[in-house]
Design a protein around this motif. Sequence first.
Motif, PDB file in Angstrom:
ATOM      1  N   VAL A  39       1.239  -2.111   4.008  1.00 31.44           N
ATOM      2  CA  VAL A  39       0.453  -1.595   2.781  1.00 31.44           C
ATOM      3  C   VAL A  39       1.697  -1.697   1.679  1.00 31.44           C
ATOM      4  CG1 VAL A  39       0.172   0.758   3.059  1.00 31.44           C
ATOM      5  CG2 VAL A  39      -1.216  -0.484   1.666  1.00 31.44           C
ATOM      6  N   THR A  40       1.189  -1.995   0.496  1.00 32.86           N
ATOM      7  CA  THR A  40       2.190  -1.766  -0.599  1.00 32.86           C
ATOM      8  C   THR A  40       1.761  -0.532  -1.182  1.00 32.86           C
ATOM      9  OG1 THR A  40       0.895  -2.879  -2.115  1.00 32.86           O
ATOM     10  CG2 THR A  40       2.259  -4.364  -1.283  1.00 32.86           C
ATOM     11  N   ALA A  41       2.667   0.062  -1.872  1.00 31.28           N
ATOM     12  CA  ALA A  41       2.379   1.219  -2.750  1.00 31.28           C
ATOM     13  C   ALA A  41       0.836   1.011  -3.682  1.00 31.28           C
ATOM     14  CB  ALA A  41       3.456   1.715  -3.535  1.00 31.28           C
ATOM     15  N   GLU A  42       0.961  -0.211  -4.116  1.00 26.63           N
ATOM     16  CA  GLU A  42      -0.048  -0.588  -5.184  1.00 26.63           C
ATOM     17  C   GLU A  42      -1.457  -0.474  -4.632  1.00 26.63           C
ATOM     18  OE1 GLU A  42       3.003  -1.845  -5.088  1.00 26.63           O
ATOM     19  OE2 GLU A  42       3.780  -1.355  -7.223  1.00 26.63           O
ATOM     20  N   GLU A  43      -1.430  -1.243  -3.178  1.00 25.44           N
ATOM     21  CA  GLU A  43      -2.581  -1.267  -2.441  1.00 25.44           C
ATOM     22  C   GLU A  43      -3.063  -0.078  -2.140  1.00 25.44           C
ATOM     23  OE1 GLU A  43      -1.746  -5.592  -0.423  1.00 25.44           O
ATOM     24  OE2 GLU A  43      -1.204  -3.633   0.690  1.00 25.44           O
ATOM     25  N   LEU A  44      -2.172   0.954  -1.842  1.00 25.39           N
ATOM     26  CA  LEU A  44      -2.538   2.399  -1.225  1.00 25.39           C
ATOM     27  C   LEU A  44      -3.069   3.001  -2.382  1.00 25.39           C
ATOM     28  CD1 LEU A  44      -2.893   4.170   1.117  1.00 25.39           C
ATOM     29  CD2 LEU A  44      -0.508   4.875   0.765  1.00 25.39           C
ATOM     30  N   TYR A  45      -2.312   2.938  -3.775  1.00 25.53           N
ATOM     31  CA  TYR A  45      -2.930   3.564  -4.753  1.00 25.53           C
ATOM     32  C   TYR A  45      -4.362   3.355  -5.006  1.00 25.53           C
ATOM     33  CZ  TYR A  45      -3.012   4.558  -9.743  1.00 25.53           C
ATOM     34  OH  TYR A  45      -3.649   5.108 -11.109  1.00 25.53           O
ATOM     35  N   SER A  46      -4.684   1.880  -5.280  1.00 23.99           N
ATOM     36  CA  SER A  46      -5.744   1.273  -5.458  1.00 23.99           C
ATOM     37  C   SER A  46      -6.977   2.020  -4.454  1.00 23.99           C
ATOM     38  CB  SER A  46      -5.936  -0.215  -5.499  1.00 23.99           C
ATOM     39  OG  SER A  46      -7.298  -0.776  -5.674  1.00 23.99           O
ATOM     40  N   GLU A  47      -6.801   1.965  -3.113  1.00 25.34           N
ATOM     41  CA  GLU A  47      -7.640   2.507  -2.176  1.00 25.34           C
ATOM     42  C   GLU A  47      -7.803   3.752  -2.440  1.00 25.34           C
ATOM     43  OE1 GLU A  47      -6.137   1.819   1.766  1.00 25.34           O
ATOM     44  OE2 GLU A  47      -5.880  -0.298   1.471  1.00 25.34           O
ATOM     45  N   ALA A  48      -6.833   4.589  -2.782  1.00 27.38           N
ATOM     46  CA  ALA A  48      -7.199   6.025  -2.899  1.00 27.38           C
ATOM     47  C   ALA A  48      -8.085   6.426  -4.132  1.00 27.38           C
ATOM     48  CB  ALA A  48      -5.650   6.686  -3.256  1.00 27.38           C
ATOM     49  N   HIS A  49      -7.764   5.409  -5.315  1.00 29.95           N
ATOM     50  CA  HIS A  49      -8.542   5.540  -6.358  1.00 29.95           C
ATOM     51  C   HIS A  49      -9.994   5.266  -6.302  1.00 29.95           C
ATOM     52  CE1 HIS A  49      -6.355   7.193 -10.040  1.00 29.95           C
ATOM     53  NE2 HIS A  49      -5.624   6.912  -9.042  1.00 29.95           N
ATOM     54  N   GLN A  50     -10.287   4.097  -5.380  1.00 30.84           N
ATOM     55  CA  GLN A  50     -11.765   3.767  -4.860  1.00 30.84           C
ATOM     56  C   GLN A  50     -12.475   4.784  -4.345  1.00 30.84           C
ATOM     57  OE1 GLN A  50     -11.300   0.082  -2.877  1.00 30.84           O
ATOM     58  NE2 GLN A  50     -10.455  -0.978  -4.796  1.00 30.84           N
ATOM     59  N   LEU A  51     -11.676   5.532  -3.418  1.00 35.01           N
ATOM     60  CA  LEU A  51     -12.162   6.924  -2.786  1.00 35.01           C
ATOM     61  C   LEU A  51     -12.433   7.908  -3.509  1.00 35.01           C
ATOM     62  CD1 LEU A  51     -10.329   6.137   0.607  1.00 35.01           C
ATOM     63  CD2 LEU A  51     -12.806   6.019   0.106  1.00 35.01           C
ATOM     64  N   GLY A  52     -11.894   8.022  -4.622  1.00 33.07           N
ATOM     65  CA  GLY A  52     -11.689   9.149  -5.838  1.00 33.07           C
ATOM     66  C   GLY A  52     -10.791  10.220  -5.606  1.00 33.07           C
ATOM     67  N   VAL A  53      -9.705   9.404  -4.866  1.00 30.39           N
ATOM     68  CA  VAL A  53      -8.573  10.667  -4.694  1.00 30.39           C
ATOM     69  C   VAL A  53      -7.808  10.337  -6.068  1.00 30.39           C
ATOM     70  CG1 VAL A  53      -6.526  11.054  -3.393  1.00 30.39           C
ATOM     71  CG2 VAL A  53      -8.594  10.209  -2.372  1.00 30.39           C
ATOM     72  N   LYS A  54      -7.508  11.717  -6.727  1.00 32.30           N
ATOM     73  CA  LYS A  54      -6.700  11.872  -7.851  1.00 32.30           C
ATOM     74  C   LYS A  54      -5.278  11.855  -7.569  1.00 32.30           C
ATOM     75  CE  LYS A  54     -10.418  13.438 -10.423  1.00 32.30           C
ATOM     76  NZ  LYS A  54     -11.369  14.081 -11.381  1.00 32.30           N
ATOM     77  N   VAL A  55      -4.571  10.653  -7.666  1.00 28.01           N
ATOM     78  CA  VAL A  55      -3.276  10.716  -7.209  1.00 28.01           C
ATOM     79  C   VAL A  55      -2.648   9.648  -8.125  1.00 28.01           C
ATOM     80  CG1 VAL A  55      -3.467   8.926  -5.406  1.00 28.01           C
ATOM     81  CG2 VAL A  55      -1.748  10.558  -5.385  1.00 28.01           C
ATOM     82  N   SER A  56      -1.148  10.039  -8.671  1.00 28.52           N
ATOM     83  CA  SER A  56      -0.609   9.035  -9.613  1.00 28.52           C
ATOM     84  C   SER A  56       0.116   7.899  -8.572  1.00 28.52           C
ATOM     85  CB  SER A  56       0.412   9.825 -10.505  1.00 28.52           C
ATOM     86  OG  SER A  56       1.494  10.025  -9.790  1.00 28.52           O
ATOM     87  N   LEU A  57       0.524   6.844  -9.123  1.00 33.83           N
ATOM     88  CA  LEU A  57       1.275   5.712  -8.315  1.00 33.83           C
ATOM     89  C   LEU A  57       2.451   6.315  -8.235  1.00 33.83           C
ATOM     90  CD1 LEU A  57       1.409   3.013  -7.160  1.00 33.83           C
ATOM     91  CD2 LEU A  57       2.375   2.131  -9.737  1.00 33.83           C
ATOM     92  N   ALA A  58       3.062   7.183  -9.046  1.00 30.87           N
ATOM     93  CA  ALA A  58       4.666   7.838  -8.515  1.00 30.87           C
ATOM     94  C   ALA A  58       4.389   8.803  -7.374  1.00 30.87           C
ATOM     95  CB  ALA A  58       4.870   8.585  -9.728  1.00 30.87           C
ATOM     96  N   THR A  59       3.212   9.375  -7.288  1.00 27.88           N
ATOM     97  CA  THR A  59       3.004  10.401  -6.212  1.00 27.88           C
ATOM     98  C   THR A  59       2.746   9.370  -4.656  1.00 27.88           C
ATOM     99  OG1 THR A  59       2.135  12.079  -7.397  1.00 27.88           O
ATOM    100  CG2 THR A  59       1.328  12.096  -5.098  1.00 27.88           C
ATOM    101  N   VAL A  60       2.223   8.298  -4.760  1.00 31.25           N
ATOM    102  CA  VAL A  60       1.855   7.559  -3.840  1.00 31.25           C
ATOM    103  C   VAL A  60       3.447   6.962  -3.331  1.00 31.25           C
ATOM    104  CG1 VAL A  60       1.220   5.232  -2.993  1.00 31.25           C
ATOM    105  CG2 VAL A  60      -0.391   6.704  -4.300  1.00 31.25           C
TER     106      VAL A  60
END
Length: 145
Positions: A39-60
């Motif tokens: 997984v790329t950081a951007e893919e994981l960030y997108s997955e997290a946001h789709q699930l409603g996880v509030k996280v920044s790309l920097a935190t990912v």
Amino acid sequence: MNEKRYAQTITILNKAGLRPTKQRIALGDRLFGSGNRHVTAEELYSEAHQLGVKVSLATVYNTLHQFCKVGLLREVVVGPGNRYFDTNTSPHHHFFFQDSGRIADISPDEVSVSKLPCVPSGLELAGVEIVVRVVRTDSDPKTKN
């Protein structure tokens, strides 16, 4: 957060010596809850946001690098600015499908390196990782990448 649902991820984080924060648990669940993945950081960030996880790309990014540092992930660099994070931490190599940007594991038994350069004084060889770059040569839809 449902502790029972995330018990496996919390155990993984505790064993690695990482405090199980909400973000680490949520991201770890995406990474470790469904077998080996790249997984790329951007893919994981997108997955997290789709699930409603509030996280920044920097935190990912920070979390992925922390996971690498404690041995939960491997970072696979296939080119400048093109990094994947691999949940399979055993020694192995990768195919990089340039057309799709996907990577896939290659068993270490399928690659043979016959000669390596001498390691400079004061250093020791930590490992060899090979990325085999491939592109589609025809339009055969059976050729998956």
